[in-house]
Scaffold this motif. Structure first.
Motif, PDB file in Angstrom:
ATOM      1  N   LYS A 195      23.004 -12.440   6.655  1.00 52.16           N
ATOM      2  CA  LYS A 195      22.212 -13.733   7.027  1.00 52.16           C
ATOM      3  C   LYS A 195      20.803 -13.704   7.291  1.00 52.16           C
ATOM      4  O   LYS A 195      20.019 -14.148   6.984  1.00 52.16           O
ATOM      5  CB  LYS A 195      22.795 -14.115   8.445  1.00 52.16           C
ATOM      6  N   VAL A 196      20.609 -12.233   7.916  1.00 53.04           N
ATOM      7  CA  VAL A 196      18.941 -11.976   7.683  1.00 53.04           C
ATOM      8  C   VAL A 196      18.474 -11.908   6.581  1.00 53.04           C
ATOM      9  O   VAL A 196      17.268 -12.446   6.210  1.00 53.04           O
ATOM     10  CB  VAL A 196      18.566 -10.641   8.611  1.00 53.04           C
ATOM     11  N   ALA A 197      19.117 -11.418   5.341  1.00 47.17           N
ATOM     12  CA  ALA A 197      18.550 -11.480   4.022  1.00 47.17           C
ATOM     13  C   ALA A 197      18.385 -12.927   3.626  1.00 47.17           C
ATOM     14  O   ALA A 197      17.454 -13.276   2.636  1.00 47.17           O
ATOM     15  CB  ALA A 197      19.901 -10.578   3.022  1.00 47.17           C
ATOM     16  N   GLY A 198      19.342 -13.865   3.993  1.00 46.85           N
ATOM     17  CA  GLY A 198      19.079 -15.127   3.528  1.00 46.85           C
ATOM     18  C   GLY A 198      18.037 -15.815   4.037  1.00 46.85           C
ATOM     19  O   GLY A 198      17.229 -16.452   3.356  1.00 46.85           O
ATOM     20  N   VAL A 199      17.796 -15.523   5.331  1.00 48.26           N
ATOM     21  CA  VAL A 199      16.567 -15.938   5.921  1.00 48.26           C
ATOM     22  C   VAL A 199      14.993 -15.480   5.362  1.00 48.26           C
ATOM     23  O   VAL A 199      14.302 -16.068   5.029  1.00 48.26           O
ATOM     24  CB  VAL A 199      16.493 -15.740   7.591  1.00 48.26           C
ATOM     25  N   MET A 200      15.059 -14.047   4.996  1.00 44.78           N
ATOM     26  CA  MET A 200      14.159 -13.739   4.466  1.00 44.78           C
ATOM     27  C   MET A 200      13.824 -14.218   2.958  1.00 44.78           C
ATOM     28  O   MET A 200      12.708 -14.389   2.438  1.00 44.78           O
ATOM     29  CB  MET A 200      14.218 -11.869   4.144  1.00 44.78           C
ATOM     30  N   THR A 201      15.155 -14.367   2.151  1.00 43.38           N
ATOM     31  CA  THR A 201      14.755 -14.769   0.943  1.00 43.38           C
ATOM     32  C   THR A 201      14.144 -16.324   0.940  1.00 43.38           C
ATOM     33  O   THR A 201      13.241 -16.690   0.319  1.00 43.38           O
ATOM     34  CB  THR A 201      16.083 -15.005   0.080  1.00 43.38           C
ATOM     35  N   GLU A 202      14.860 -17.074   2.059  1.00 46.72           N
ATOM     36  CA  GLU A 202      14.377 -18.277   1.986  1.00 46.72           C
ATOM     37  C   GLU A 202      12.756 -18.647   2.566  1.00 46.72           C
ATOM     38  O   GLU A 202      11.870 -19.411   2.122  1.00 46.72           O
ATOM     39  CB  GLU A 202      14.922 -19.044   3.365  1.00 46.72           C
ATOM     40  N   GLN A 203      12.501 -17.537   3.507  1.00 45.81           N
ATOM     41  CA  GLN A 203      10.967 -17.633   4.005  1.00 45.81           C
ATOM     42  C   GLN A 203      10.092 -16.894   3.042  1.00 45.81           C
ATOM     43  O   GLN A 203       8.792 -17.194   3.186  1.00 45.81           O
ATOM     44  CB  GLN A 203      11.143 -17.271   5.377  1.00 45.81           C
ATOM     45  N   LEU A 204      10.384 -15.960   2.314  1.00 44.41           N
ATOM     46  CA  LEU A 204       9.510 -14.782   2.097  1.00 44.41           C
ATOM     47  C   LEU A 204       9.764 -14.871   0.425  1.00 44.41           C
ATOM     48  O   LEU A 204       8.716 -14.151  -0.139  1.00 44.41           O
ATOM     49  CB  LEU A 204       9.718 -13.440   2.604  1.00 44.41           C
ATOM     50  N   GLY A 205      10.532 -15.394  -0.089  1.00 38.28           N
ATOM     51  CA  GLY A 205      10.885 -15.286  -1.791  1.00 38.28           C
ATOM     52  C   GLY A 205      11.122 -13.715  -1.985  1.00 38.28           C
ATOM     53  O   GLY A 205      11.872 -12.913  -1.415  1.00 38.28           O
ATOM     54  N   ASP A 206      10.520 -13.218  -2.880  1.00 41.34           N
ATOM     55  CA  ASP A 206      10.319 -11.691  -3.542  1.00 41.34           C
ATOM     56  C   ASP A 206       9.264 -11.020  -2.858  1.00 41.34           C
ATOM     57  O   ASP A 206       9.058  -9.822  -3.377  1.00 41.34           O
ATOM     58  CB  ASP A 206      10.110 -11.777  -4.915  1.00 41.34           C
ATOM     59  N   GLU A 207       8.669 -11.492  -1.859  1.00 49.87           N
ATOM     60  CA  GLU A 207       7.447 -10.912  -1.090  1.00 49.87           C
ATOM     61  C   GLU A 207       8.049  -9.557  -0.514  1.00 49.87           C
ATOM     62  O   GLU A 207       9.074  -9.594   0.162  1.00 49.87           O
ATOM     63  CB  GLU A 207       6.733 -11.600  -0.244  1.00 49.87           C
ATOM     64  N   ASP A 208       7.129  -8.633  -0.662  1.00 49.13           N
ATOM     65  CA  ASP A 208       7.541  -7.019   0.346  1.00 49.13           C
ATOM     66  C   ASP A 208       8.906  -6.614   0.226  1.00 49.13           C
ATOM     67  O   ASP A 208       9.487  -6.580   1.205  1.00 49.13           O
ATOM     68  CB  ASP A 208       7.172  -7.544   1.635  1.00 49.13           C
ATOM     69  N   ARG A 209       9.368  -6.339  -1.119  1.00 49.68           N
ATOM     70  CA  ARG A 209      10.526  -6.013  -1.330  1.00 49.68           C
ATOM     71  C   ARG A 209      10.995  -4.638  -0.513  1.00 49.68           C
ATOM     72  O   ARG A 209      12.100  -4.245   0.039  1.00 49.68           O
ATOM     73  CB  ARG A 209      10.944  -5.771  -2.804  1.00 49.68           C
ATOM     74  N   GLU A 210      10.150  -3.528  -0.318  1.00 46.77           N
ATOM     75  CA  GLU A 210      10.497  -2.363   0.209  1.00 46.77           C
ATOM     76  C   GLU A 210      10.632  -2.598   1.736  1.00 46.77           C
ATOM     77  O   GLU A 210      11.608  -2.075   2.336  1.00 46.77           O
ATOM     78  CB  GLU A 210       9.242  -1.489  -0.107  1.00 46.77           C
ATOM     79  N   THR A 211       9.785  -3.589   2.239  1.00 42.81           N
ATOM     80  CA  THR A 211       9.960  -3.677   3.799  1.00 42.81           C
ATOM     81  C   THR A 211      11.443  -4.427   3.963  1.00 42.81           C
ATOM     82  O   THR A 211      12.453  -4.038   4.718  1.00 42.81           O
ATOM     83  CB  THR A 211       9.114  -4.645   4.411  1.00 42.81           C
ATOM     84  N   ARG A 212      11.659  -5.407   2.976  1.00 47.55           N
ATOM     85  CA  ARG A 212      13.045  -5.890   3.207  1.00 47.55           C
ATOM     86  C   ARG A 212      14.205  -5.067   3.103  1.00 47.55           C
ATOM     87  O   ARG A 212      15.095  -5.075   3.699  1.00 47.55           O
ATOM     88  CB  ARG A 212      13.134  -7.137   2.207  1.00 47.55           C
ATOM     89  N   ALA A 213      14.175  -4.090   2.133  1.00 50.56           N
ATOM     90  CA  ALA A 213      14.968  -3.171   1.710  1.00 50.56           C
ATOM     91  C   ALA A 213      15.423  -2.249   2.862  1.00 50.56           C
ATOM     92  O   ALA A 213      16.548  -1.977   3.468  1.00 50.56           O
ATOM     93  CB  ALA A 213      14.876  -2.323   0.364  1.00 50.56           C
ATOM     94  N   ALA A 214      14.300  -1.871   3.524  1.00 50.87           N
ATOM     95  CA  ALA A 214      14.187  -0.874   4.701  1.00 50.87           C
ATOM     96  C   ALA A 214      15.145  -1.514   5.744  1.00 50.87           C
ATOM     97  O   ALA A 214      15.905  -1.000   6.639  1.00 50.87           O
ATOM     98  CB  ALA A 214      13.047  -0.261   5.010  1.00 50.87           C
ATOM     99  N   LEU A 215      14.569  -2.900   6.011  1.00 51.20           N
ATOM    100  CA  LEU A 215      15.123  -3.679   7.050  1.00 51.20           C
ATOM    101  C   LEU A 215      16.613  -3.893   7.028  1.00 51.20           C
ATOM    102  O   LEU A 215      17.311  -3.686   7.875  1.00 51.20           O
ATOM    103  CB  LEU A 215      14.461  -4.980   7.271  1.00 51.20           C
ATOM    104  N   LEU A 216      16.888  -4.457   5.812  1.00 52.49           N
ATOM    105  CA  LEU A 216      18.445  -4.640   5.504  1.00 52.49           C
ATOM    106  C   LEU A 216      19.474  -3.358   5.464  1.00 52.49           C
ATOM    107  O   LEU A 216      20.514  -3.401   6.009  1.00 52.49           O
ATOM    108  CB  LEU A 216      18.692  -5.382   4.370  1.00 52.49           C
ATOM    109  N   ASP A 217      18.893  -2.146   5.161  1.00 47.75           N
ATOM    110  CA  ASP A 217      19.417  -1.016   5.091  1.00 47.75           C
ATOM    111  C   ASP A 217      19.827  -0.557   6.663  1.00 47.75           C
ATOM    112  O   ASP A 217      20.804  -0.032   6.829  1.00 47.75           O
ATOM    113  CB  ASP A 217      18.701  -0.001   4.194  1.00 47.75           C
TER     114      ASP A 217
END
Length: 181
Positions: free
Chosen positions: A102-124
């Motif tokens: 669900k958080v990944a969906g929100v991040m994709t909707e709000q941020l697109g492909d921006e800041d992939r490293e931060t997103r990966a760390a958060l989701l992991d």
């Protein structure tokens, strides 16, 4: 002697261009901050609900994994307390297991492909904190206790206390703030 027309030389020669570039840079950061703020607000409103297979228990959790609602069907009146406890925990874990997606969906909707490293760390981190309860744990099962050695007095020694069960939650103090960010 001439200098190339790029880098700091251009900025020094044209202060208006320097100001325009700085304004564009600042506006980009402000827009990024707004996108992250919107993602955080939307994440904080997330709620995930799971129900037990028999419908006796329903658990709703927030994005930080905390239980926000717990409801019981009439069936629970006949449940032994141990079974009720297991059903509540299993249902809660199933609801929590969906947090990362669900958080990944929100991040994709709000941020697109921006800041992939931060997103990966958060989701992991979220997947580590809230694993799929249907997947087997990586940790091997606890070993059976061996034979108890005799005590020096000739009798049998008391068996060592059982090891505590493995924690399902990381003990990283930075994750204790219940904020998925």
């Amino acid at each position: 002697m001439t200098s190339p027309n790029n880098g700091l030389g251009d900025l020094i020669r044209d202060p208006d261009e320097t100001i325009r570039r700085m304004d564009d840079w600042a506006a980009g950061f402000a827009a990024k901050a707004e996108r992250y703020q919107a993602a955080q607000e939307q994440t904080e409103r997330l709620r995930l609900t799971a129900s037990s297979g028999d419908g006796a228990v329903s658990v709703t959790v927030g994005a930080d994994g905390t239980v926000t609602d717990l409801t019981f069907g009439t069936k629970v009146k006949s449940f032994p307390l141990e079974e009720l406890s297991r059903t509540i925990l299993a249902t809660m874990r199933r609801a929590q297991a969906g947090i990362a997606d669900k958080v990944a969906g929100v991040m994709t909707e709000q941020l697109g492909d921006e800041d992939r490293e931060t997103r990966a760390a958060l989701l992991d981190s979220l997947r580590g904190r809230f694993p799929d309860p249907d997947e087997p744990d990586d940790a091997p099962p606890p070993a059976e206790p061996g034979p108890v050695p005799p005590s020096p007095a000739g009798g049998t020694a008391a068996p060592p206390p059982p090891a505590p069960p493995p924690s399902r939650r990381r003990t990283d103090p930075d994750e204790d703030d219940n904020n998925p960010w």
